[in-house]
Design an enzyme around this catalytic site. Structure first.
Site, PDB file in Angstrom:
ATOM      1  N   PHE A  31     -25.618   1.457  -6.382  1.00  0.00           N
ATOM      2  CA  PHE A  31     -26.411   0.393  -7.114  1.00  0.00           C
ATOM      3  C   PHE A  31     -26.629   1.056  -8.572  1.00  0.00           C
ATOM      4  O   PHE A  31     -27.750   0.858  -9.362  1.00  0.00           O
ATOM      5  CB  PHE A  31     -27.690   0.489  -6.568  1.00  0.00           C
ATOM      6  CG  PHE A  31     -28.672   1.854  -6.437  1.00  0.00           C
ATOM      7  CD1 PHE A  31     -29.390   2.112  -7.365  1.00  0.00           C
ATOM      8  CD2 PHE A  31     -28.382   2.411  -5.147  1.00  0.00           C
ATOM      9  CE1 PHE A  31     -30.165   3.574  -7.299  1.00  0.00           C
ATOM     10  CE2 PHE A  31     -28.896   3.748  -5.125  1.00  0.00           C
ATOM     11  CZ  PHE A  31     -29.801   4.118  -5.943  1.00  0.00           C
ATOM     12  N   ASP A 143     -25.451  13.952   2.701  1.00  0.00           N
ATOM     13  CA  ASP A 143     -24.211  13.186   2.403  1.00  0.00           C
ATOM     14  C   ASP A 143     -22.953  13.904   1.816  1.00  0.00           C
ATOM     15  O   ASP A 143     -22.518  13.460   0.708  1.00  0.00           O
ATOM     16  CB  ASP A 143     -24.807  12.038   1.549  1.00  0.00           C
ATOM     17  CG  ASP A 143     -23.814  10.593   1.803  1.00  0.00           C
ATOM     18  OD1 ASP A 143     -23.333  10.608   2.806  1.00  0.00           O
ATOM     19  OD2 ASP A 143     -23.992   9.822   1.053  1.00  0.00           O
TER      20      ASP A 143
END
Length: 367
Positions: A31, A143
């Site tokens: 984003f 992650d």
């Protein structure tokens, strides 16, 4: 009154958009978009990530951005992508970070780079130092994957993207199902299904093992995709055993086995484990810390390691291009002044934008 986090007031000397010259667009994340910028006074180059406020509100990602900023403002390490400045304007939130021009490891995998054991061993050492530092700061990254490891021009590895990282204090455990499925440790799925005791720092070391295997072999040890149901994954880890290449050294296989141990209690999961392993006994850790160990894989100099279409998109397709920001904001201001504010089309959006404006933390690492 809406609130997204800790409040900070902007000071007159705070860094802002005008202090940077935009050089080129280089990528986009989930984003946000990223471009190369140069700070006008020091002429230093950085990467600048910018996230549109309205989009973040619509996708319910404001808290994630604030969380990432909160973490990045508190940490700094030689093998992380470090935050230098954060600021905002009416439209966007900005994060100015280290510029690493060697590309990410996913890009190099897609270019069919054949990573040698020596190269992967150095990445493991550099990431072990980064993860050990994060542990000292109570941070689980959650992650670790090739996409989030950026190389500098010499070929050293740096961990980026703290968008889903979490902070756990003394003895706490994380429980959320967070990460990228093919790289997520078995205990994350297990905890989600059985509501067990949760998980801790060991999950990042499993991800490091998956990534190291993938760099060496070109594919991952388990055939896992984002659409696999959690139940089937718990089953998978208890039935499928990892196949190691016969071309790899015994030392490398032993190291990978230790990282890819299903039981987190028996997994290599701290720097001391790595340093004590026979496989890395010859490593001079002070040299690794100082980037004195020369990487065997050096990205091509003079080539920007990213998809060239980003630049085109920013110029042609982007409805709010960065290089026209000043003009646009001036136009918006005059439009706002001429509009009766009581006729606001979307009160909630306006309230959220005001909350971001108030709660956003301005940051300058130089101070």
């Amino acid at each position: 009154m809406l609130s997204f986090g800790s409040t900070s007031s902007s000071t007159p000397s705070a860094v802002n958009f005008d202090h940077f010259q935009i050089l080129r667009a280089i990528g986009k994340g989930s984003f946000g978009k990223v471009c190369i910028v140069q700070k006008r006074d020091t002429e230093k180059m950085y990467a600048m990530k910018y996230m549109n406020k309205q989009q973040c509100i619509e996708r319910d990602e404001v808290r994630n951005v604030f969380r990432e900023l909160e973490i990045l403002q508190e940490i700094e390490h030689v093998f992380l992508v470090n935050l230098w400045y954060s600021f905002q304007d009416e439209e966007d939130m900005f994060m100015v970070v280290d510029l690493l021009l060697g590309g990410d490891l996913r890009y190099h995998l897609q270019q069919n780079v054949q990573f040698t054991e020596e190269t992967v061993k150095l990445y493991i050492c550099e990431m072990a130092l980064a993860l050990d530092y994060l542990r000292s700061q109570h941070i689980i990254h959650r992650d670790v994957k090739p996409d989030n490891i950026l190389l500098d021009e010499q070929g050293h590895a740096h961990l980026t993207d703290f968008n889903i990282a979490t902070i756990i204090r003394d003895g706490e455990r994380a429980t959320a199902l967070a990460g990228t499925k093919p790289y997520m440790a078995p205990e994350i799925f297990h905890s989600f299904l059985s509501g067990g005791t949760g998980y801790s720092f060991e999950v990042d070391w499993w991800s490091l093992g998956i990534m190291a295997y993938e760099l060496l072999r070109g594919w991952r040890p388990y055939d896992i995709h984002s659409n696999n149901p959690v139940e089937s994954l718990v089953q998978l880890f208890s039935t499928v055993s990892v196949q190691y290449s016969s071309a790899w050294s015994k030392e490398m296989v032993a190291l990978l086995r230790k990282l890819l141990t299903v039981n987190p209690e028996h997994r290599f999961s701290c720097l001391a484990h790595i340093q004590a392993s026979a496989q890395l006994s010859a490593v001079v850790w002070s040299d690794v810390c100082e980037k004195r160990v020369e990487p065997a894989f050096v990205p091509n100099k003079g080539r920007l390691h990213c998809d060239p279409t980003f630049e085109l998109e920013e110029m042609i397709l982007e409805s709010r291009p960065l290089h026209k920001k000043k003009k646009r904001l001036a136009k918006n201001k005059s439009r706002d002044n001429s509009k009766d504010s009581s006729q606001s089309e979307n009160d909630y959006l306006q309230e959220c934008l005001e909350a971001i404006q108030q709660d956003f933390v301005i940051f300058n690492r130089e101070k």
